[in-house]
Design a protein around this motif. Structure first.
Motif, mmCIF file in Angstrom:
data_model
loop_
_atom_site.group_PDB
_atom_site.id
_atom_site.type_symbol
_atom_site.label_atom_id
_atom_site.label_comp_id
_atom_site.label_asym_id
_atom_site.label_seq_id
_atom_site.Cartn_x
_atom_site.Cartn_y
_atom_site.Cartn_z
ATOM 1 N N ARG A 79 0.821 -1.201 0.000
ATOM 2 C CA ARG A 79 0.000 0.000 0.000
ATOM 3 C C ARG A 79 0.862 1.261 0.000
ATOM 4 N NH1 ARG A 79 -3.380 -3.252 3.562
ATOM 5 N NH2 ARG A 79 -5.481 -3.345 2.702
ATOM 6 N N GLY A 80 0.295 2.310 -0.609
ATOM 7 C CA GLY A 80 0.947 3.612 -0.543
ATOM 8 C C GLY A 80 0.897 4.171 0.856
ATOM 9 N N TRP A 81 1.870 5.033 1.174
ATOM 10 C CA TRP A 81 1.976 5.610 2.521
ATOM 11 C C TRP A 81 2.407 7.059 2.421
ATOM 12 C CZ3 TRP A 81 6.805 5.367 5.944
ATOM 13 C CH2 TRP A 81 6.539 5.906 7.206
ATOM 14 N N LEU A 82 1.646 7.924 3.073
ATOM 15 C CA LEU A 82 1.935 9.353 3.070
ATOM 16 C C LEU A 82 2.772 9.762 4.272
ATOM 17 C CD1 LEU A 82 1.330 11.815 1.315
ATOM 18 C CD2 LEU A 82 -0.718 12.212 2.672
ATOM 19 N N GLY A 83 2.634 9.049 5.378
ATOM 20 C CA GLY A 83 3.436 9.340 6.558
ATOM 21 C C GLY A 83 2.934 10.509 7.386
ATOM 22 N N VAL A 84 1.606 10.586 7.552
ATOM 23 C CA VAL A 84 1.030 11.659 8.367
ATOM 24 C C VAL A 84 0.031 11.073 9.360
ATOM 25 C CG1 VAL A 84 1.279 13.432 6.594
ATOM 26 C CG2 VAL A 84 -0.830 12.095 6.696
ATOM 27 N N ARG A 85 -0.136 11.768 10.488
ATOM 28 C CA ARG A 85 -1.244 11.480 11.404
ATOM 29 C C ARG A 85 -2.330 12.494 11.101
ATOM 30 N NH1 ARG A 85 2.874 12.090 15.123
ATOM 31 N NH2 ARG A 85 3.942 10.192 15.760
ATOM 32 N N ILE A 86 -3.561 12.026 11.021
ATOM 33 C CA ILE A 86 -4.643 12.926 10.635
ATOM 34 C C ILE A 86 -5.802 12.813 11.610
ATOM 35 C CG2 ILE A 86 -4.077 12.963 8.182
ATOM 36 C CD1 ILE A 86 -6.176 10.813 7.747
ATOM 37 N N GLN A 87 -6.661 13.817 11.564
ATOM 38 C CA GLN A 87 -7.874 13.809 12.371
ATOM 39 C C GLN A 87 -8.961 14.551 11.614
ATOM 40 O OE1 GLN A 87 -6.001 16.247 15.707
ATOM 41 N NE2 GLN A 87 -8.017 17.203 15.650
ATOM 42 N N PRO A 88 -10.219 14.378 12.011
ATOM 43 C CA PRO A 88 -11.320 15.024 11.281
ATOM 44 C C PRO A 88 -11.285 16.541 11.414
ATOM 45 C CG PRO A 88 -12.118 13.247 12.687
ATOM 46 C CD PRO A 88 -10.706 13.502 13.089
ATOM 47 N N VAL A 89 -11.819 17.204 10.396
ATOM 48 C CA VAL A 89 -12.033 18.649 10.458
ATOM 49 C C VAL A 89 -13.462 18.863 10.948
ATOM 50 C CG1 VAL A 89 -12.102 20.814 9.173
ATOM 51 C CG2 VAL A 89 -10.415 19.062 8.572
ATOM 52 N N THR A 90 -13.606 19.245 12.199
ATOM 53 C CA THR A 90 -14.933 19.497 12.766
ATOM 54 C C THR A 90 -15.389 20.903 12.387
ATOM 55 O OG1 THR A 90 -14.031 20.394 14.825
ATOM 56 C CG2 THR A 90 -14.370 17.998 14.718
ATOM 57 N N ASP A 91 -16.658 21.177 12.659
ATOM 58 C CA ASP A 91 -17.179 22.524 12.374
ATOM 59 C C ASP A 91 -16.403 23.578 13.162
ATOM 60 O OD1 ASP A 91 -19.097 21.557 10.627
ATOM 61 O OD2 ASP A 91 -20.632 21.353 12.187
ATOM 62 N N ASP A 92 -16.070 23.263 14.425
ATOM 63 C CA ASP A 92 -15.333 24.226 15.244
ATOM 64 C C ASP A 92 -13.937 24.475 14.692
ATOM 65 O OD1 ASP A 92 -17.460 24.508 16.947
ATOM 66 O OD2 ASP A 92 -16.702 23.112 18.454
ATOM 67 N N ILE A 93 -13.265 23.399 14.260
ATOM 68 C CA ILE A 93 -11.928 23.561 13.696
ATOM 69 C C ILE A 93 -12.000 24.346 12.390
ATOM 70 C CG2 ILE A 93 -10.023 22.314 12.601
ATOM 71 C CD1 ILE A 93 -10.310 20.167 14.719
ATOM 72 N N ALA A 94 -12.994 24.034 11.551
ATOM 73 C CA ALA A 94 -13.149 24.756 10.288
ATOM 74 C C ALA A 94 -13.344 26.245 10.534
ATOM 75 C CB ALA A 94 -14.328 24.185 9.502
#
Length: 507
Positions: free
Chosen positions: A279-294
């Motif tokens: 599998r391809g790998w980007l090498g990042v940790r991610i989390q959702p973009v919530t309304d508050d974060i947006a």
């Protein structure tokens, strides 16, 4: 009586419609939406007959050592569906006193290559000591396990036939629409194929089975032993692998899930060619973009995947992607929500150079990234750290210690904060790599407590700008208040250095 009444009403409505058309002086116009086939599709007998020989029964046996009469296990340890539903392919296992037992299981599969490659679910053959494939004509062949992919619950088997086998082709699951007719075929008991017909009820279902959930939901009956069987479109092409059901009894209640071929086909090709996934790998940790974060970072809508960390030594550990970036498109594919990114990255070839569109400081920009291999990254740094999509929800817990907490703490948004000196680092056992402002206490009913912040967490950024002193934290919060901001976006590190973005309500 009820049927007659419905019939009378129907005739009355039809008569009224005819009368209206005669008065209007023209033919009766039937809206397009009303032009439906009330009896479903035409017979699928010819289609089913052409496919049945390619669907097989898979019988497995596993020798289980036991000192007592333990019950037959219902779910293999490590199954990705263990917490979601009980397996529906299990057969009965025998017990022989205290000498151990042989557990027998039945499932389904289908031939994808005339030379003898057979597709099924990983949980059908997981832990098996012996695998036998039973064909529709009554013949049986021993099977060798070529490879498995627990993350998508897929497995590939190989038999050695004396003559080419009947195989079925893959179709494009991306063209399937909600409401399209589909046919599920299984061979649960080795007695021959069983056929059920239904429609696609939903697409893109996430049942928390793994990092790449994108299930097709169907109401075609999928019962015990059908796991691993194919889901066909009306052209006779496989568009899904029947994998899971929701059922309180083990029988079908019209809620079944299939792994789409847009995900499965590439996995089977990799297992056939390499015996493993690549599998391809980007090498990042991610989390959702919530309304508050947006709202906090000036986005008009909540979309994309927020980069909360960069894996050291990974493909983007060169500054091309940074923490705080929001990835909204990857290799031409939109990333509408966080879970879209792991899937499109994993489906991309290792070593491929791709364009990644992201938002940084409110501006859209495109960066070029060359993908690494996920499996290599897992060996390098550990799976929990490298799998895109797992999120960064781990909370840093303050250790139990008898030492006094640092004094002279300021208070902001219900948090006691202090410069991160050696005393605080020792008290909360914070690793040397973490830089920022330590949180020494959290008021129980504060907005910070609601977000899971605990003493020992460290504020690294506010509003995507680094902070190193308690005074800087107070200044940044005061500025946000003056701008009538409702939330403060913070990057928080726990004592081990794991990062996550959160928003804290500004009172």
């Amino acid at each position: 009586m009820a049927l007659k009444m419905r019939s009378s009403v129907a005739h009355a409505v039809l008569a009224l419609a005819v009368s209206f058309s005669l008065v209007a002086g023209g033919p009766l116009a039937v809206p397009a939406a009303a032009q439906v086939q009330p009896n479903g599709p035409e017979s699928v007998a010819d289609l089913a007959e052409s496919l049945l020989d390619a669907v097989v029964n898979i019988s497995t046996s596993q020798n289980v050592k036991s000192d007592d009469k333990a019950p037959v296990p219902q779910v293999p340890e490590g199954s990705p569906f263990q917490d979601f539903f009980d397996e529906f392919f299990k057969g009965e296992g025998g017990e022989e006193g205290n000498q151990g037992q042989t557990v027998n299981s039945l499932g389904s599969g289908f031939v994808i290559d005339p030379s003898g490659f057979i597709a099924t679910n990983n949980h059908v053959i997981e832990g098996a000591d012996d695998i036998e494939v039973n064909f529709a004509n009554g013949s049986k062949l021993k099977a060798k396990l070529v490879g498995t992919d627990p993350k998508t619950d897929l497995a590939l088997l190989k038999v050695e036939p004396k003559a080419p086998l009947k195989a079925v082709p893959f179709g494009d699951s991306r063209t399937m629409r909600i409401g399209d007719w589909v046919m599920a075929i299984g061979n649960p008991f080795g007695l021959g194929g069983s056929v059920t017909v239904g429609i696609i009820s939903a697409r893109g279902r996430n049942i928390n089975a793994g990092p790449y959930d994108n299930f097709i939901q169907t109401d075609a009956a999928i019962n015990r032993g059908n796991s691993g069987g194919p889901l066909f479109n009306m052209k006779g092409e496989v568009i899904g692998i029947n994998t899971a059901i929701i059922s309180p009894s083990g029988g079908s209640i019209g809620i079944g899930f299939s792994v789409p071929t847009e995900l499965a086909q590439n996995i089977f090709l990799q297992l056939r060619d390499f015996g493993e996934t690549r599998r391809g790998w980007l090498g990042v940790r991610i989390q959702p973009v919530t309304d508050d974060i947006a709202e906090s970072i000036g986005m008009s809508e909540a979309k994309g995947a927020l980069v909360a960390g960069i894996i050291k030594g990974g493909p983007v550990d060169n500054g091309s992607i940074m923490t705080g970036d929001v990835i909204i498109r990857f290799d031409g594919k939109d990333v509408d929500e966080m879970r879209d990114l792991p899937r499109v990255v994993a489906e991309s070839p290792v070593g491929k150079a791709v364009d990644v569109v992201l938002l940084r400081d409110g501006k859209e920009m495109t960066v070029k990234v060359t993908l690494g291999r996920l499996e290599d990254g897992e060996k390098q740094a550990g799976e929990d750290e490298v799998t895109e999509g797992e999120g960064t929800t781990e909370e840093g817990m303050a250790p139990e210690t008898g030492e006094a907490q640092p004094s002279k703490a300021d208070t902001v948004l219900g948090m006691g904060i202090s410069d991160l000196g050696e005393e605080a680092r020792k008290t909360f056992e914070i690793v040397e790599s973490v830089k920022g402002v330590v949180i020494t206490e959290v008021a129980p009913d504060s907005a910070a407590a609601e977000r899971g912040i605990v003493p020992g967490d460290v504020i690294v950024e506010i509003g995507q700008e680094a902070v190193t002193t308690a005074e800087e934290v107070k200044t940044r919060i005061a500025k946000l208040k003056s701008e009538d901001r409702r939330n403060a976006l913070m990057m928080i590190a726990n004592r081990t250095g794991a990062l996550r973005y959160i928003t804290v309500r500004i009172d």
